[in-house]
Scaffold this motif. Structure first.
Motif, mmCIF file in Angstrom:
data_model
loop_
_atom_site.group_PDB
_atom_site.id
_atom_site.type_symbol
_atom_site.label_atom_id
_atom_site.label_comp_id
_atom_site.label_asym_id
_atom_site.label_seq_id
_atom_site.Cartn_x
_atom_site.Cartn_y
_atom_site.Cartn_z
ATOM 1 N N GLN A 46 0.872 -1.070 0.082
ATOM 2 C CA GLN A 46 -0.345 -0.102 0.150
ATOM 3 C C GLN A 46 0.796 1.365 -0.072
ATOM 4 O O GLN A 46 0.121 2.006 -0.021
ATOM 5 C CB GLN A 46 -1.032 0.161 1.211
ATOM 6 C CG GLN A 46 -1.716 -1.070 1.400
ATOM 7 C CD GLN A 46 -2.918 -1.008 0.089
ATOM 8 O OE1 GLN A 46 -3.493 -0.147 -0.379
ATOM 9 N NE2 GLN A 46 -2.870 -2.433 -1.021
ATOM 10 N N HIS A 47 1.977 1.350 -0.404
ATOM 11 C CA HIS A 47 3.074 2.345 -0.365
ATOM 12 C C HIS A 47 2.686 3.455 -0.986
ATOM 13 O O HIS A 47 2.495 2.602 -2.255
ATOM 14 C CB HIS A 47 4.518 1.386 -0.885
ATOM 15 C CG HIS A 47 5.596 3.108 -0.662
ATOM 16 N ND1 HIS A 47 6.001 4.053 -1.573
ATOM 17 C CD2 HIS A 47 6.382 3.183 0.502
ATOM 18 C CE1 HIS A 47 7.021 4.365 -1.193
ATOM 19 N NE2 HIS A 47 7.090 4.005 0.030
ATOM 20 N N GLU A 48 2.617 4.491 -0.804
ATOM 21 C CA GLU A 48 1.531 5.746 -2.208
ATOM 22 C C GLU A 48 2.823 5.724 -3.352
ATOM 23 O O GLU A 48 1.829 5.597 -3.794
ATOM 24 C CB GLU A 48 2.400 7.323 -1.177
ATOM 25 C CG GLU A 48 1.869 8.228 -2.153
ATOM 26 C CD GLU A 48 3.059 8.742 -1.201
ATOM 27 O OE1 GLU A 48 3.120 10.166 -1.743
ATOM 28 O OE2 GLU A 48 2.156 9.690 0.357
ATOM 29 N N GLU A 49 3.662 5.480 -3.988
ATOM 30 C CA GLU A 49 4.407 5.294 -4.823
ATOM 31 C C GLU A 49 3.607 4.014 -5.462
ATOM 32 O O GLU A 49 4.209 4.128 -6.445
ATOM 33 C CB GLU A 49 6.681 5.491 -4.464
ATOM 34 C CG GLU A 49 7.236 6.362 -3.791
ATOM 35 C CD GLU A 49 8.220 7.071 -4.302
ATOM 36 O OE1 GLU A 49 8.783 6.149 -4.676
ATOM 37 O OE2 GLU A 49 8.689 7.321 -3.314
ATOM 38 N N THR A 51 1.530 2.807 -5.391
ATOM 39 C CA THR A 51 0.017 3.517 -5.996
ATOM 40 C C THR A 51 -0.009 4.495 -7.164
ATOM 41 O O THR A 51 -0.802 3.796 -7.823
ATOM 42 C CB THR A 51 -0.596 3.475 -4.216
ATOM 43 O OG1 THR A 51 -1.097 2.561 -3.573
ATOM 44 C CG2 THR A 51 -2.392 3.905 -5.171
ATOM 45 N N ALA A 52 0.660 5.335 -6.894
ATOM 46 C CA ALA A 52 0.436 5.766 -7.806
ATOM 47 C C ALA A 52 1.189 5.224 -9.284
ATOM 48 O O ALA A 52 1.184 5.819 -10.131
ATOM 49 C CB ALA A 52 1.974 7.193 -7.469
ATOM 50 N N VAL A 53 2.373 3.869 -9.129
ATOM 51 C CA VAL A 53 2.784 3.657 -10.419
ATOM 52 C C VAL A 53 1.681 2.499 -10.744
ATOM 53 O O VAL A 53 1.685 2.715 -11.786
ATOM 54 C CB VAL A 53 4.513 2.697 -9.650
ATOM 55 C CG1 VAL A 53 4.070 2.145 -11.180
ATOM 56 C CG2 VAL A 53 5.184 4.122 -10.306
ATOM 57 N N ARG A 54 0.790 2.067 -10.181
ATOM 58 C CA ARG A 54 0.264 1.273 -10.674
ATOM 59 C C ARG A 54 -1.062 1.817 -11.420
ATOM 60 O O ARG A 54 -0.871 1.388 -12.295
ATOM 61 C CB ARG A 54 -0.616 0.504 -9.648
ATOM 62 C CG ARG A 54 0.002 -1.105 -8.579
ATOM 63 C CD ARG A 54 -1.054 -1.606 -7.884
ATOM 64 N NE ARG A 54 -0.220 -2.970 -7.576
ATOM 65 C CZ ARG A 54 0.785 -2.841 -5.896
ATOM 66 N NH1 ARG A 54 -0.566 -2.413 -5.111
ATOM 67 N NH2 ARG A 54 1.118 -4.195 -5.451
ATOM 68 N N GLN A 55 -1.508 3.410 -10.926
ATOM 69 C CA GLN A 55 -2.479 3.878 -11.214
ATOM 70 C C GLN A 55 -1.976 4.598 -12.876
ATOM 71 O O GLN A 55 -2.839 4.784 -13.863
ATOM 72 C CB GLN A 55 -2.823 5.199 -10.858
ATOM 73 C CG GLN A 55 -3.405 4.622 -9.463
ATOM 74 C CD GLN A 55 -3.725 6.178 -8.043
ATOM 75 O OE1 GLN A 55 -2.952 6.989 -8.827
ATOM 76 N NE2 GLN A 55 -4.894 5.274 -7.398
ATOM 77 N N ALA A 56 -0.375 5.097 -12.514
ATOM 78 C CA ALA A 56 0.126 5.413 -13.714
ATOM 79 C C ALA A 56 0.032 4.150 -15.109
ATOM 80 O O ALA A 56 -0.097 4.551 -16.407
ATOM 81 C CB ALA A 56 1.534 5.845 -13.833
ATOM 82 N N ASP A 58 -2.490 1.844 -15.477
ATOM 83 C CA ASP A 58 -3.345 1.761 -15.594
ATOM 84 C C ASP A 58 -3.492 2.353 -16.733
ATOM 85 O O ASP A 58 -4.803 1.888 -17.731
ATOM 86 C CB ASP A 58 -4.368 1.501 -14.278
ATOM 87 C CG ASP A 58 -4.059 0.086 -13.176
ATOM 88 O OD1 ASP A 58 -3.961 -0.238 -14.092
ATOM 89 O OD2 ASP A 58 -4.903 0.332 -12.333
ATOM 90 N N SER A 59 -3.626 3.676 -16.140
ATOM 91 C CA SER A 59 -4.122 4.761 -17.171
ATOM 92 C C SER A 59 -3.305 4.749 -18.592
ATOM 93 O O SER A 59 -4.262 4.715 -19.539
ATOM 94 C CB SER A 59 -3.323 6.278 -16.959
ATOM 95 O OG SER A 59 -4.165 6.345 -16.095
#
Length: 86
Positions: A46-49, A51-56, A58-59
């Protein structure tokens, strides 16, 4: 520019679009494999980075299908125009 030159330019554009589609497909396949590996390694994080990479990722994945359609439409329209030129 002569009609022959326009036809040659259209043929080159068609080939470039086809090559772009092939490169996109290859990159998407490689990205999917890398993403699967990263997800396996980072499972449950659940690390912030992370999560951010997973979102990127997915986009980016969401853009693959529309980009394929753009390449295909480019080829189709250029072929239509080439046909009309005779």
């Amino acid at each position: 520019m002569s009609v022959g030159e326009v036809k040659a330019a259209l043929r080159a554009a068609i080939e470039a679009a086809r090559q772009g589609r092939r490169m996109l497909d290859q990159a998407a396949t490689e990205a999917d494999a890398a993403t699967a590996t990263a997800n396996a390694v980072l499972h449950g994080s659940q690390h912030e980075e992370v999560t951010a990479v997973r979102q990127a990722l997915d986009s980016a994945r969401a853009e693959v299908r529309p980009t394929r359609r753009r390449f295909d439409a480019t080829v189709e329209h250029a072929n239509d125009y080439l046909t009309r030129l005779g």
